[in-house]
Every structure is written in structure tokens, then in C-alpha cells.
Write a protein that holds these residues in place. Structure first.
Motif, short mmCIF file in Angstrom:
data_model
loop_
_atom_site.label_atom_id
_atom_site.label_comp_id
_atom_site.label_asym_id
_atom_site.label_seq_id
_atom_site.Cartn_x
_atom_site.Cartn_y
_atom_site.Cartn_z
N PHE A 298 10.08 26.31 53.92
CA PHE A 298 8.96 25.37 53.85
C PHE A 298 8.80 24.84 52.42
O PHE A 298 8.62 23.63 52.21
N GLU B 255 11.34 22.25 51.40
CA GLU B 255 11.10 20.91 51.91
C GLU B 255 9.97 20.20 51.20
O GLU B 255 10.00 18.97 51.04
N HIS B 256 8.97 20.96 50.74
CA HIS B 256 7.75 20.33 50.23
C HIS B 256 7.48 20.56 48.74
O HIS B 256 6.70 19.81 48.14
N ARG C 109 18.18 22.44 48.21
CA ARG C 109 16.74 22.46 47.96
C ARG C 109 16.23 23.86 47.59
O ARG C 109 15.05 24.01 47.24
N GLU D 2 2.90 22.02 47.64
CA GLU D 2 3.20 20.59 47.49
C GLU D 2 3.43 20.22 46.03
O GLU D 2 2.55 20.38 45.17
N PRO E 257 -0.69 24.60 53.45
CA PRO E 257 0.52 23.83 53.09
C PRO E 257 0.44 23.18 51.73
O PRO E 257 1.46 23.01 51.05
N SER E 258 -0.78 22.81 51.31
CA SER E 258 -0.91 22.12 50.02
C SER E 258 -0.62 23.04 48.84
O SER E 258 -0.45 22.57 47.71
#
Length: 520
Positions: A191, A194-195, A301, A172, A168-169
């Protein structure tokens, strides 16, 4: 009939298809060994291959083996972690652990007298092992496909396939480009939306998508997975009503699909850029389920660009075919897979696949290699079920209990089916994908095995209820009874919990009202 006693079956792959094949053939008396190069069962669902936010396209009731439902605690559309837990519970419940050889890769399958020799590499080093039969369950998602784009080696950011975007990072606070428009692309973009600092989806053309739920909370897969809805898809063999729907009644069928497509776009509130060029069933081979992407897109987004990447001119710059240049720290290619069979000896591989197309009778058997089978290569909208019935079919063949056509006739059937697949699902030219043609395919396998095709207690439930795996929960017992009695026993089973027919009819009515417009 051939006795399974003392007969060894080597199974390549411990994913959805490999596990059920091991159980079916073990229960039929074969000595089975399952090889997988990974250190865990699950195939595409193992943790090392699943990106954040991944969920099934199917609801839990349809994405299950016939005799092993998901627990009620699982999400209606299970997460990747819940799928892994489900598969682990299947292994434990049916005692499959003893048959697994994980972290062991099959590097060569060669034909020898009365069987095959497998060369494997694992914790015990290199071994040569003999088997009477081999089943390939390595899956059609074997090797990530990333396009070769000029300057890719010098790109200053990160390039990777969607199956490798597991951290996930990685996204980011970064600038992310996702390439593709299928389910995995939309999942990754959702995903990142969102991040990440910013996310751009670059795609050549949009694909049809479904919301996860219909109004009232019915899972959307229920409208596809029933005999009624499936009749509106053109199969290569047709019933009387299907000949009407795809012949004299084709205009009605076309109107039905235009209305269904419009209704789905309405439910998703799909932006214009993501609307497919043609209504269903066009593009059905790329149909997916994605609410999250459309929510992120509505929030602004995600930027959508219908284009393709032409080059990486230097640094973190990405040049599109249309001339636009973007900056990106991460580029995720959700661009599909190559179906590799590198472990098959060249003479076997040339028999199994010709000019890139699989040559498998019923998507299972190479006609001239009766001891070699493939399970999972008739991939469908309910993979557990199609794999499970295929495993029964193949096991019955290995037992010598299946009457097959002559080799030339099987080749002719493969050619005929391949031509049809090329017409109805041109984006899957390899011939391994059946998509929504689930009940038709399973009916053929059931007839081959001499077992009842109709599985419920009345016409309405048979044709309008969801095609649930539980319809086939007693298949092993049925096969044993046919073997013992030498005759067919027509047995109906419960349709189980199902809203498929109601959902399909409700959808048809809603589409009809939408086409007609407001009542006068």
C-alpha cells in the motif's frame, strides 16, 4: 451427562471464535453471554484494526463457517470490509445479537464454587457476574508487539503497529519504512509503495509466500487445504503412508518441497532478497499470500533491506544495525502480537500458561480447569473451521458427553505435542498455532466426539478435494443423533465445489517437470 438447562456460559471475545462458540453452545441449550470490549463484532477484522488493502489469506470458500457460505458477490479473497459484512450476516441469520454485550470489557475472571465470577466494565458500570462455564475467545492477536528501540520516544516522525495503520492518508506522499516480512508487512509495504513518496521494507529474513491464484485461476490455498498435501507435513501422529513419507521416503518428500518452493518463487517472480533461506516446510508458520507486494517491488516502488533497526538517533533518522541511515516520516512495525491473558486471575493464568506456552489439551482445555475452555487457540490455516469444531468439542465436554484421559495423561499429551510444535514451527513457541495441520487436528476432535472422521463419499474426494468447511455443516444434527441413539452413524456428505485435488496434483506434476528440466 449434564443438562445445559439453566447453565450459563460466559464467552470472552466476539470475533470469529466467539461468535461460533455462542451459536454452538446456544444450540446445545446453554445460556450464553458474549463480552467484547469493542463496539462491534469481528475481533481482528473490526474497522478500527484493519489497515488499507487487507484481504484474507484464504479464499472465501475455505474462510467460512460450515453452514454459512460467503455470498457470490464477495471477492474470491475477501477484503476486510467483506469479512465484516460476512460476520454481521452470520450474527443476523442465527439470531446472536441478543447474546452480545459489546463495549463491555472483562477485567477479571476468578474461580468460585461451581463456576467463575467475571468482573466486567461497560455502559452499566462495573458488574460482578456468575457463570457455570467460561470460554476464552479473546484471540491470539490481542496486544500489538512493537520492539523497544533506543531513541524511539524522541523520533520526529510517527511510530505505530500495522494494526494501527488504518488511515490511508498516513502514508500519502511520505517516506515510509515497514518493519517485518510477514503478510501484514508485505501488505503495508504494498500500500505504501503505491501511495507513499518512497517505501523501504526492513526485515531480518524473508518468509515463504504464495500467489493468490495458480495458473488457470485456482485459488492457491486449495493446494494446501487437502489431505493429500497435508500428508507431506510431519504431524505428531502419522498414518502408514505418512510414516513412509517422513521416514524411508523423506528424500522424496524433501524433493517435493524444494520443487514446490521453487515453483512458487517462479509464479511470484520473487526478487532474490525475498527468497527464503530454506524451502518449505521450513517457515510454514509464516506462510502468507501476497501478489501486490511483488508487483510493487517489480515496479521499483519498494526498496528491500535485509537488516534491522538499531536506533532512532534523532529527528526523522533511522539507523540500521548494518550502519546504514535512512530518513522516514512513518515507521510501521508489522512485528506480530503478544498473547495476553491479563483478565485471568493469577492462579488461573499460571495454570493455563507455563513459561510462555499454553497448556491446553487439544488446544482447548486446561486439564485441571474443566469448566474453563479456549476456542481459537489452535489457530489454523482455516480459522473458522478449526474454531467451529473446537466449539462443538468443548460444548460436548461441558455437557458431560466427552470421555477424556486422566489429568496426568492430558498433561503428557500437551508436553508431547508442544515438543513437536517446537520442532516443526519454531517461530511460534507459544504453542497456539497449528497452521497447515488442519485435517489431522480436526480428525482428533471428531474421534473424541465419536463422530465420523471421513466426510465425503469416496476416497478420491476425501483425500484430494479441498478440505471445505461445508463437510461439517450437519455436525449439530449428527451430535444430537448420537446422543439420542447412543451409537455412531456413519454419514457421508457432499464434497461440494472443489478443485483442491486437481490443483494439488497439477502442482505436483508442474514441480516435477520443473525439476527435470526440458524434455529431451
Amino acid at each position: 451427562m449434564t443438562s445445559a438447562v439453566g447453565k450459563r456460559v460466559g464467552i470472552i471475545g466476539a470475533g470469529i471464535a466467539g461468535l461460533v462458540t455462542a451459536k454452538v453452545m446456544r444450540d446445545d441449550g446453554f445460556e450464553v453471554v458474549v463480552f467484547d470490549k469493542e463496539d462491534a463484532v469481528g475481533g481482528v477484522w473490526i474497522e478500527a484494526r484493519t489497515y488499507p488493502g487487507l484481504r484474507t489469506n484464504n479464499s472465501r470458500d475455505t474462510y467460512a463457517y460450515s453452514d454459512h457460505p460467503y455470498p457470490e458477490s464477495a471477492d474470491v479473497f475477501p477484503s476486510a470490509a467483506q469479512v465484516r459484512e460476512y460476520l454481521a450476516s452470520y450474527v443476523e441469520r442465527f439470531g446472536l445479537t441478543a447474546y452480545l454485550r459489546l463495549s463491555t470489557e472483562v477485567i477479571r475472571v476468578s474461580e468460585v464454587a461451581d463456576g467463575f465470577e467475571l468482573k466486567v466494565v461497560g455502559p452499566d458500570g462495573v458488574e460482578d457476574l456468575r457463570f457455570d462455564f467460561v470460554v476464552v475467545c479473546a484471540g491470539v492477536f490481542s496486544t500489538p508487539q512493537i520492539p523497544d528501540i533506543e531513541g524511539g520516544g524522541e523520533f520526529g516522525g510517527v511510530l505505530l503497529h500495522s494494526s494501527q495503520a488504518i488511515d490511508p492518508s498516513l502514508v500519502e506522499g511520505r517516506r515510509v519504512i515497514v518493519v517485518g516480512a510477514g503478510k501484514s508487512a508485505l501488505d503495508c509495504a504494498a500500500f505504501a509503495g503505491e501511495h507513499a513518496r518512497e517505501c523501504t521494507l526492513v526485515f531480518r529474513k524473508p518468509h515463504p509466500m504464495l500467489p493468490r491464484f495458480l495458473p488457470g485461476g485456482t485459488p492457491s490455498d486449495r493446494i494446501i487445504l487437502n489431505r493429500f498435501s497435508e500428508s507431506f507435513f510431519r504431524y505428531h501422529r502419522q498414518s502408514r503412508i505418512e510414516r513412509f513419507l517422513h521416514g524411508p521416503g523423506k528424500k522424496m518428500t524433501d524433493r517435493y518441497w524444494r520443487a514446490v518452493s521453487a515453483y512458487m518463487r517462479f509464479q511470484l517472480r520473487s526478487p532474490k532478497a525475498m527468497r527464503p533461506d530454506a524451502p518449505l516446510p521450513s517457515g510454514i508458520e509464516n506462510l502468507g499470500v501476497s501478489d501486490e507486494f511483488f508487483r510493487m517491488a517489480r515496479r521499483g516502488r519498494i526498496t528491500m533491506r535485509r537488516d534491522s533497526i538499531a536506533a532512532f538517533p534523532g529527528g526523522t533518522t533511522v539507523e540500521l544495525t548494518g550502519g546504514k541511515r535512512l530518513d522516514a516520516d512513518v515507521v510501521i512495525f508489522a512485528t506480530g502480537w503478544r498473547q495476553e491473558l491479563e483478565f485471568l486471575a493469577p492462579e488461573l493464568e499460571k495454570t493455563v500458561r507455563v513459561e510462555g506456552r499454553f497448556q491446553l489439551y487439544r488446544h482447548i482445555l486446561p486439564p485441571t480447569l474443566p469448566r474453563l475452555g479456549f476456542v481459537g487457540y489452535g489457530s489454523s490455516d482455516a480459522c473458522q473451521l478449526s474454531a467451529e469444531i473446537s466449539a462443538h468439542w468443548l460444548s460436548q465436554h461441558f455437557l458431560g458427553e466427552l470421555t477424556l484421559p486422566k489429568v496426568d495423561d492430558m498433561h503428557a499429551e500437551i508436553t508431547r505435542v508442544g515438543k513437536w510444535l517446537g520442532e516443526v514451527m519454531p517461530a511460534r513457541p507459544e504453542g497456539y498455532y497449528l497452521g497447515p495441520y488442519l485435517s489431522h487436528h480436526i480428525d482428533e476432535l471428531m474421534r473424541d466426539m465419536g463422530l465420523p472422521v471421513r466426510r465425503t463419499d469416496n476416497f478420491v474426494s476425501e483425500y484430494f478435494d479441498t478440505f471445505l468447511p461445508s463437510r461439517y455443516a450437519d455436525l449439530t444434527e449428527e451430535r444430537l443423533q448420537v446422543r439420542a441413539r447412543g451409537s455412531r452413524r456413519r454419514r457421508y456428505v457432499s464434497a461440494g465445489r472443489s478443485l483442491g485435488g486437481v490443483a494439488a496434483l497439477t502442482l505436483a506434476y508442474a514441480c516435477y517437470r520443473r525439476m527435470r528440466g526440458p524434455s529431451r
